[in-house]
Design a protein around this motif. Structure first.
Motif, PDB file in Angstrom:
ATOM      1  N   LYS A   3       0.795  -1.189   0.089  1.00  0.00           N
ATOM      2  CA  LYS A   3       0.002   0.018   0.041  1.00  0.00           C
ATOM      3  C   LYS A   3       0.938   1.223   0.102  1.00  0.00           C
ATOM      4  N   ASP A   4       2.160   1.099   0.991  1.00  0.00           N
ATOM      5  CA  ASP A   4       2.719   2.453   0.917  1.00  0.00           C
ATOM      6  C   ASP A   4       4.019   2.606   0.101  1.00  0.00           C
ATOM      7  N   LEU A   5       4.602   1.790  -0.438  1.00  0.00           N
ATOM      8  CA  LEU A   5       5.580   1.876  -1.495  1.00  0.00           C
ATOM      9  C   LEU A   5       4.934   2.511  -2.625  1.00  0.00           C
ATOM     10  N   PRO A   6       6.001   3.235  -3.443  1.00  0.00           N
ATOM     11  CA  PRO A   6       5.487   4.103  -4.552  1.00  0.00           C
ATOM     12  C   PRO A   6       5.217   3.147  -5.569  1.00  0.00           C
ATOM     13  N   LYS A   7       3.924   3.282  -6.221  1.00  0.00           N
ATOM     14  CA  LYS A   7       3.285   2.529  -7.060  1.00  0.00           C
ATOM     15  C   LYS A   7       4.121   2.368  -8.442  1.00  0.00           C
ATOM     16  N   ASP A   8       4.652   3.416  -8.738  1.00  0.00           N
ATOM     17  CA  ASP A   8       5.671   3.623 -10.047  1.00  0.00           C
ATOM     18  C   ASP A   8       6.860   2.848 -10.027  1.00  0.00           C
ATOM     19  N   ARG A   9       7.476   2.397  -8.740  1.00  0.00           N
ATOM     20  CA  ARG A   9       8.662   1.713  -8.648  1.00  0.00           C
ATOM     21  C   ARG A   9       8.462   0.463  -8.172  1.00  0.00           C
TER      22      ARG A   9
ATOM     23  N   GLU B 132      -2.093 -10.377 -14.463  1.00  0.00           N
ATOM     24  CA  GLU B 132      -2.462  -9.489 -15.072  1.00  0.00           C
ATOM     25  C   GLU B 132      -2.015  -8.128 -14.806  1.00  0.00           C
ATOM     26  N   THR B 133      -2.045  -7.943 -13.450  1.00  0.00           N
ATOM     27  CA  THR B 133      -1.693  -6.451 -13.051  1.00  0.00           C
ATOM     28  C   THR B 133      -0.242  -6.097 -13.375  1.00  0.00           C
ATOM     29  N   PHE B 134       0.498  -7.268 -13.112  1.00  0.00           N
ATOM     30  CA  PHE B 134       2.059  -7.055 -13.537  1.00  0.00           C
ATOM     31  C   PHE B 134       2.371  -6.776 -15.068  1.00  0.00           C
ATOM     32  N   TRP B 135       1.444  -7.624 -15.941  1.00  0.00           N
ATOM     33  CA  TRP B 135       1.895  -7.400 -17.278  1.00  0.00           C
ATOM     34  C   TRP B 135       1.120  -6.108 -17.839  1.00  0.00           C
ATOM     35  N   ASN B 136       0.319  -5.409 -17.305  1.00  0.00           N
ATOM     36  CA  ASN B 136      -0.002  -4.295 -17.703  1.00  0.00           C
ATOM     37  C   ASN B 136       0.847  -3.359 -17.297  1.00  0.00           C
ATOM     38  N   LYS B 137       1.184  -3.306 -16.083  1.00  0.00           N
ATOM     39  CA  LYS B 137       2.511  -2.463 -15.675  1.00  0.00           C
ATOM     40  C   LYS B 137       3.653  -2.557 -16.563  1.00  0.00           C
ATOM     41  N   ILE B 138       3.979  -3.648 -17.038  1.00  0.00           N
ATOM     42  CA  ILE B 138       5.328  -3.691 -18.035  1.00  0.00           C
ATOM     43  C   ILE B 138       4.948  -3.353 -19.336  1.00  0.00           C
ATOM     44  N   ASP B 139       3.684  -3.521 -19.794  1.00  0.00           N
ATOM     45  CA  ASP B 139       3.197  -3.304 -21.141  1.00  0.00           C
ATOM     46  C   ASP B 139       3.246  -1.675 -21.312  1.00  0.00           C
ATOM     47  N   ASN B 140       2.938  -0.985 -20.223  1.00  0.00           N
ATOM     48  CA  ASN B 140       2.879   0.389 -20.104  1.00  0.00           C
ATOM     49  C   ASN B 140       4.155   1.391 -19.739  1.00  0.00           C
ATOM     50  N   LYS B 141       5.126   0.492 -19.563  1.00  0.00           N
ATOM     51  CA  LYS B 141       6.435   1.205 -19.345  1.00  0.00           C
ATOM     52  C   LYS B 141       7.037   1.458 -20.541  1.00  0.00           C
TER      53      LYS B 141
END
Length: 228
Positions: A175-181, A219-228
């Motif tokens: 919850k508290d770590l930066p979501k972009d990192r 799914e959440t992980f790959w969405n994050k990777i694809d948007n990088k």
């Protein structure tokens, strides 16, 4: 900190009140033998900690936890060990088995303190935070963290320099770590995106460490990777 106690056993209430009276910065503002009777005080006053019995008439502690303010730190108290897993799924701070000793009571309070500390110290405007390990607060830079691994009541934070153990849980870090990192990829793992060496099949490799990607977070992980 303020707390209330809910338990249908008078002796259990007296024991917790006795323990609480020994803590200078902990104030008991109410004790109840029925959870529904405690709703009014929970709605009208700020309560930091709730000592909550599980097996009670009318409504169980598990059911009660689901309807109250999620910001209240709940410490379950019970004579039955079979509810432990469900209580942690509800993000309870701790699970105390009766008869409760003063040592376990103090340990549960320490977990509350650490939860408050992690929320206060992880700020988006900084590139570091402090985490309690043993008897000191360790300063950690986000850029030095490779991944976090959940170990029962502890979290192992793997950094470039080594491993740091803290009495914390994964949900708070998630919850508290930066979501972009950082991103959670498994029940037991949170990884730093910048330190991923490569991904193969359903595994991440960081510094020669193989980290599984579970179906829950895939799914959440790959969405994050694809948007990088």
């Amino acid at each position: 900190m303020t707390c209330i106690i809910i338990d249908d056993e008078p002796l259990a209430i007296k024991l917790l009140e006795s323990y609480a009276s020994k803590i200078e910065d902990l104030q008991v503002i109410g004790s109840f033998n029925n959870a529904l009777e405690a709703l009014k005080i929970l709605r009208e006053q700020t309560v930091d900690i709730l000592f909550l019995d599980i097996q009670m008439p009318e409504i169980t502690g598990i059911e009660f936890k689901k309807i109250i303010n999620p910001d209240i730190k709940v410490i379950f108290t019970t004579a039955y060990s079979e509810y432990a897993l469900e209580s942690y799924d509800l993000n309870a701070v701790d699970y105390l088995l009766k008869p409760i000793t003063i040592q376990r009571f103090l340990q549960a309070l320490e977990k509350v303190t650490q939860k408050k500390q992690i929320v206060q110290e992880i700020k988006p405007t900084t590139d570091y935070f402090f985490v309690k390990t043993e008897y000191r607060y360790q300063k950690l830079f986000f850029s030095d963290i490779l991944f976090l691994k959940g170990l029962s009541d502890y979290v192992a934070i793997q950094t470039k320099e080594g491993k740091v153990l803290t009495l914390q849980n994964m949900k708070d870090f998630e919850k508290d770590l930066p979501k972009d990192r950082f991103i959670r990829v498994h029940k037991s793992y949170i990884v730093a995106l910048e330190h991923i060496d490569y991904i193969e099949r359903n595994r991440i490799v960081i510094n020669k460490e193989y980290i599984p990607i579970s179906a829950t977070y895939k799914e959440t992980f790959w969405n994050k990777i694809d948007n990088k």
